[in-house]
Scaffold this active site. Sequence first.
Site, mmCIF file in Angstrom:
data_model
loop_
_atom_site.group_PDB
_atom_site.id
_atom_site.type_symbol
_atom_site.label_atom_id
_atom_site.label_comp_id
_atom_site.label_asym_id
_atom_site.label_seq_id
_atom_site.Cartn_x
_atom_site.Cartn_y
_atom_site.Cartn_z
ATOM 1 N N LEU A 192 -4.026 3.537 -15.616
ATOM 2 C CA LEU A 192 -2.797 3.230 -14.866
ATOM 3 C C LEU A 192 -2.379 4.371 -13.935
ATOM 4 O O LEU A 192 -2.552 5.550 -14.252
ATOM 5 C CB LEU A 192 -1.661 2.913 -15.838
ATOM 6 C CG LEU A 192 -1.926 1.742 -16.802
ATOM 7 C CD1 LEU A 192 -0.665 1.456 -17.631
ATOM 8 C CD2 LEU A 192 -2.362 0.479 -16.066
ATOM 9 N N HIS A 225 0.398 0.675 -10.491
ATOM 10 C CA HIS A 225 0.724 -0.154 -11.659
ATOM 11 C C HIS A 225 2.185 0.077 -12.070
ATOM 12 O O HIS A 225 2.893 -0.865 -12.429
ATOM 13 C CB HIS A 225 -0.181 0.197 -12.850
ATOM 14 C CG HIS A 225 -1.646 0.055 -12.560
ATOM 15 N ND1 HIS A 225 -2.498 1.134 -12.479
ATOM 16 C CD2 HIS A 225 -2.410 -1.043 -12.337
ATOM 17 C CE1 HIS A 225 -3.727 0.706 -12.228
ATOM 18 N NE2 HIS A 225 -3.702 -0.601 -12.124
ATOM 19 N N GLU A 260 -0.361 -6.471 -4.015
ATOM 20 C CA GLU A 260 -0.968 -6.916 -2.746
ATOM 21 C C GLU A 260 -2.202 -6.094 -2.418
ATOM 22 O O GLU A 260 -3.004 -6.485 -1.584
ATOM 23 C CB GLU A 260 0.039 -6.770 -1.599
ATOM 24 C CG GLU A 260 1.092 -7.837 -1.596
ATOM 25 C CD GLU A 260 2.043 -7.704 -0.410
ATOM 26 O OE1 GLU A 260 1.895 -6.749 0.384
ATOM 27 O OE2 GLU A 260 2.937 -8.549 -0.307
ATOM 28 N N ASP A 313 -4.812 -5.854 -4.025
ATOM 29 C CA ASP A 313 -5.941 -6.760 -4.238
ATOM 30 C C ASP A 313 -5.518 -8.119 -3.685
ATOM 31 O O ASP A 313 -5.199 -9.048 -4.435
ATOM 32 C CB ASP A 313 -6.273 -6.816 -5.732
ATOM 33 C CG ASP A 313 -6.632 -5.441 -6.250
ATOM 34 O OD1 ASP A 313 -7.756 -5.003 -6.000
ATOM 35 O OD2 ASP A 313 -5.773 -4.782 -6.870
ATOM 36 N N VAL A 364 0.957 0.511 -3.140
ATOM 37 C CA VAL A 364 1.416 1.899 -3.221
ATOM 38 C C VAL A 364 0.273 2.796 -2.741
ATOM 39 O O VAL A 364 -0.879 2.619 -3.161
ATOM 40 C CB VAL A 364 1.833 2.265 -4.661
ATOM 41 C CG1 VAL A 364 2.241 3.728 -4.757
ATOM 42 C CG2 VAL A 364 2.963 1.354 -5.130
ATOM 43 N N LEU A 378 -3.669 3.579 -3.707
ATOM 44 C CA LEU A 378 -3.985 4.071 -5.057
ATOM 45 C C LEU A 378 -4.931 3.085 -5.726
ATOM 46 O O LEU A 378 -4.750 1.868 -5.631
ATOM 47 C CB LEU A 378 -2.718 4.206 -5.895
ATOM 48 C CG LEU A 378 -1.687 5.227 -5.429
ATOM 49 C CD1 LEU A 378 -0.557 5.313 -6.458
ATOM 50 C CD2 LEU A 378 -2.311 6.595 -5.233
ATOM 51 N N SER A 379 -5.927 3.619 -6.390
ATOM 52 C CA SER A 379 -6.890 2.802 -7.120
ATOM 53 C C SER A 379 -7.510 3.673 -8.195
ATOM 54 O O SER A 379 -7.741 4.876 -7.982
ATOM 55 C CB SER A 379 -7.992 2.307 -6.172
ATOM 56 O OG SER A 379 -9.093 1.836 -6.926
HETATM 57 P P1 AMP Z 1 -6.198 -3.248 -11.934
HETATM 58 O O1 AMP Z 1 -5.907 -2.614 -13.235
HETATM 59 O O2 AMP Z 1 -6.794 -2.321 -10.923
HETATM 60 O O3 AMP Z 1 -6.920 -4.554 -12.058
HETATM 61 O O4 AMP Z 1 -4.796 -3.613 -11.299
HETATM 62 C C1 AMP Z 1 -3.788 -4.257 -12.032
HETATM 63 C C2 AMP Z 1 -2.725 -4.696 -11.076
HETATM 64 O O5 AMP Z 1 -2.212 -3.569 -10.369
HETATM 65 C C3 AMP Z 1 -3.252 -5.672 -10.021
HETATM 66 O O6 AMP Z 1 -2.279 -6.675 -9.800
HETATM 67 C C4 AMP Z 1 -3.425 -4.791 -8.823
HETATM 68 O O7 AMP Z 1 -3.336 -5.492 -7.592
HETATM 69 C C5 AMP Z 1 -2.259 -3.827 -8.981
HETATM 70 N N1 AMP Z 1 -2.504 -2.609 -8.227
HETATM 71 C C6 AMP Z 1 -3.605 -1.806 -8.265
HETATM 72 N N2 AMP Z 1 -3.498 -0.806 -7.383
HETATM 73 C C7 AMP Z 1 -2.296 -0.973 -6.759
HETATM 74 C C8 AMP Z 1 -1.604 -0.260 -5.720
HETATM 75 N N3 AMP Z 1 -2.128 0.827 -5.142
HETATM 76 N N4 AMP Z 1 -0.405 -0.721 -5.341
HETATM 77 C C9 AMP Z 1 0.135 -1.831 -5.909
HETATM 78 N N5 AMP Z 1 -0.456 -2.539 -6.886
HETATM 79 C C10 AMP Z 1 -1.655 -2.118 -7.301
#
Ligand code: AMP
Length: 283
Positions: free
Chosen positions: A33, A37, A148, A150, A176, A184-185
């Site tokens: 996270l 998130h 958004e 993804d 974000v 962020l990823s």
């Molecule tokens: P993930 O754990 O990467 O599958 O992401 C879980 C949720 O967080 C998904 O709905 C993603 O779109 C969201 N998410 C991931 N990175 C971001 C970000 N930089 N900004 C906003 N939401 C995010």
Amino acid sequence: MNPAPPPIITSTAGLRREMAGLAPGLVPTMGALHAGHASLIARSASNHDATVVSIFVNPKQFEDADDFARYPQASPADVALAADSGATLIFAPTLHEMYPPGFATHVSVAGLGERWEGTARPGHFQGVATVVTRLIGLVEPARSYFGEKDFQQLQVVRRLHADLALPGEIVGCPTVRDDDGLALSSRNRRLTPAARRAATAIPRALARMVESARNCDDAAAVLKIGMAVLDSEPAVQLDYLAIVDPETLAPLTQITPDARAIVAAEVSGVRLIDNAGLHGEAP
Ligand code: AMP
């Protein structure tokens, strides 16, 4: 003062027991996270008395076993970030609980789930759609929050949610970004400092496209401007850059008020995706 740590529930029966009659907010995640998130969890916490954060690294959405193996797993840091952001319960099911013996149903969203990321990662959206459908069925949330960042995933989820008449609403939350513009990823931690600098060409390309779309509605011309930014960075290997209709994700020739630019590229072995509304805020 830190809030009391939320309980970590690993069984579907436990989850149902804890959530009975609560109509919580749901934030599905794969752990690792970060502040992106946190923004979803905080948004949910501001709207609901209870917020479930699910942490489940879904093997069904990784077509590449190595990618799955490299994906960071849930950690105490995840629990702390979720708690600080307002989570009241963490659902971290085992594989066996999510997909018990005999599990045989898959959800796939035709068309929308097959292009772009669906082409690059066959089976990916079927994995996402199946796990999201099951999570919404288990939690019965009043609202489910998705980023958004993804964008295609958000639209696939909106589609299946409407088609299957699932409970609650789907809420999309803004991307974000870090100070350098990179979205962020959890994958960003695999970028070397040089690769990270190169990766900023992705949000720079989107920002230039947003600027140029202010006085040009020709998609090919605006694409060319974004492409030039990405081409100037040899470490960025482009998969696709496209201007699409936000509902169908079909390419547009003329830029509409809600047109979206979507991009995917590999930077030193790390696949990154990003997007922006062409008549929205520049990344
Ligand atoms: P993930 O754990 O990467 O599958 O992401 C879980 C949720 O967080 C998904 O709905 C993603 O779109 C969201 N998410 C991931 N990175 C971001 C970000 N930089 N900004 C906003 N939401 C995010």
